[in-house]
Design an enzyme around this catalytic site. Structure first.
Site, PDB file in Angstrom:
ATOM      1  N   ASN A 173       0.882  -1.176   0.000  1.00  0.00           N
ATOM      2  CA  ASN A 173       0.000   0.000   0.000  1.00  0.00           C
ATOM      3  C   ASN A 173       0.911   1.216   0.000  1.00  0.00           C
ATOM      4  OD1 ASN A 173      -1.829   2.026   0.457  1.00  0.00           O
ATOM      5  ND2 ASN A 173      -2.339   1.391   2.559  1.00  0.00           N
ATOM      6  N   GLY A 215       2.037   2.433  10.675  1.00  0.00           N
ATOM      7  CA  GLY A 215       3.032   3.483  10.507  1.00  0.00           C
ATOM      8  C   GLY A 215       3.696   3.915  11.808  1.00  0.00           C
ATOM      9  N   HIS A 222      -9.789   1.521   4.428  1.00  0.00           N
ATOM     10  CA  HIS A 222      -8.540   1.705   5.181  1.00  0.00           C
ATOM     11  C   HIS A 222      -8.784   2.693   6.320  1.00  0.00           C
ATOM     12  CE1 HIS A 222      -4.469   2.810   6.244  1.00  0.00           C
ATOM     13  NE2 HIS A 222      -4.079   1.692   5.655  1.00  0.00           N
ATOM     14  N   SER A 269       2.872  -1.991  10.395  1.00  0.00           N
ATOM     15  CA  SER A 269       4.307  -2.086  10.685  1.00  0.00           C
ATOM     16  C   SER A 269       4.895  -3.473  10.421  1.00  0.00           C
ATOM     17  CB  SER A 269       4.598  -1.629  12.123  1.00  0.00           C
ATOM     18  OG  SER A 269       4.253  -0.260  12.287  1.00  0.00           O
TER      19      SER A 269
HETATM   20  P1  PGA Z   1       2.489   0.359   7.613  1.00  0.00           P
HETATM   21  O1  PGA Z   1       1.039   0.596   6.936  1.00  0.00           O
HETATM   22  O2  PGA Z   1       3.004  -0.956   7.117  1.00  0.00           O
HETATM   23  O3  PGA Z   1       3.314   1.524   7.178  1.00  0.00           O
HETATM   24  O4  PGA Z   1       2.252   0.334   9.101  1.00  0.00           O
HETATM   25  C1  PGA Z   1       0.155  -0.457   6.704  1.00  0.00           C
HETATM   26  C2  PGA Z   1      -1.131   0.054   6.101  1.00  0.00           C
HETATM   27  O5  PGA Z   1      -1.600   1.127   6.531  1.00  0.00           O
HETATM   28  O6  PGA Z   1      -1.707  -0.553   5.170  1.00  0.00           O
END
Ligand code: PGA
Length: 256
Positions: A9, A173, A95, A212
């Site tokens: 993503n 994130g 999302h 993450s």
């Molecule tokens: P991330 O995001 O891997 O940066 O935590 C995942 C997502 O929001 O699909």
């Protein structure tokens, strides 16, 4: 046997030259793996570019959002049929960033899920609780409400051929991943919830984890019996990291 999915993503991180170098690096290291699906979900203006780079490769592509409408006076929306015209196979719906920043309700997300199905796309339906909801002990109620909006609104069959993504909002994130046990517990809950309506569908529904995921934790997460892969944000922007996550999905133990 359920398939596994590794889906990038990109969010709002893309540019023509950046996409080209990222996808070329990805293509130079990627190999297809039996029973595993790999894709990147990109901002809509880049569908044509991404299609031209990925067509015929083991990497599929998709969008990050879809209109709940098929056509008409909906300025700014992008319809599922438009995604399909550009060869998108997948689209992320619901999302948490759209639920929080664009105010998408469970009902709107369910409508978008239906629109994706009408266009022949594979919806990746995101559900997840906030930190505050987890601390209040209402994780399962929140997830049940988010899932039931689709199950009740469109019937369990609408999830047949779809993918569900469990993404705890507090792990997105933040560098703070759910433990593999936490992810497994929620995935088992979601599978059972669908299984109450249709046992066979619950058993075959792919449920992936996002929040993450990195090369360093993917193998442990993907080894969990109800974790069928990952939705990858930040780590999907680094070819080597994303490829390592992809390989971890290929090495994960089989499941029924
Ligand atoms: P991330 O995001 O891997 O940066 O935590 C995942 C997502 O929001 O699909």
């Amino acid at each position: 046997m359920r398939s596994r999915y590794v889906v990038g993503n990109w969010k709002l991180n893309a540019s023509l030259p950046g996409n080209e170098s990222l996808l070329k690096a990805l293509l130079s290291g990627v190999e297809s793996q039996p029973g595993c699906h790999l894709a990147v979900c990109v901002p809509a203006p880049y569908f044509a570019q991404v299609r031209s780079l990925l067509v015929g490769s083991p990497v599929a592509w998709g969008g990050q959002d879809v209109s709940r409408f098929d056509k008409g006076a909906y300025t700014g929306d992008v319809a599922g049929g438009m995604l399909a015209e550009f060869g998108c196979r997948y689209v992320i719906v619901g999302h948490s960033e759209r639920r929080a920043l664009a105010g998408e309700s469970d009902a709107v997300v369910a409508e978008k899920h239906a629109a994706a199905r009408r266009a022949g796309l594979v919806p990746i339906l995101c559900v997840g609780e906030t930190l505050e909801e987890r601390q209040r002990g209402v994780t399962e109620q929140v997830l049940a409400r988010q899932l039931d909006a689709v199950l009740d609104g469109q019937g369990p069959q609408s999830l047949d051929g779809a993918v569900v993504a469990y993404e705890p909002v507090w792990a997105i994130g933040t560098g703070r991943t759910a433990t593999s046990e936490q992810a497994q517990a929620v995935h088992a809950f979601l599978r059972a919830r669908v299984g109450e309506r249709d046992a066979a569908l619950g058993a075959r529904l792919p449920i992936i984890y996002g929040g993450s995921v990195k090369a360093g934790n993917a193998a442990e997460l993907f080894a969990m019996p109800d974790v069928d892969g990952g939705l990858i944000g930040g780590a999907s922007l680094v070819a080597d990291e994303f490829l390592a996550i992809w390989r971890a999905a290929g090495l994960a133990p089989g499941r029924n």
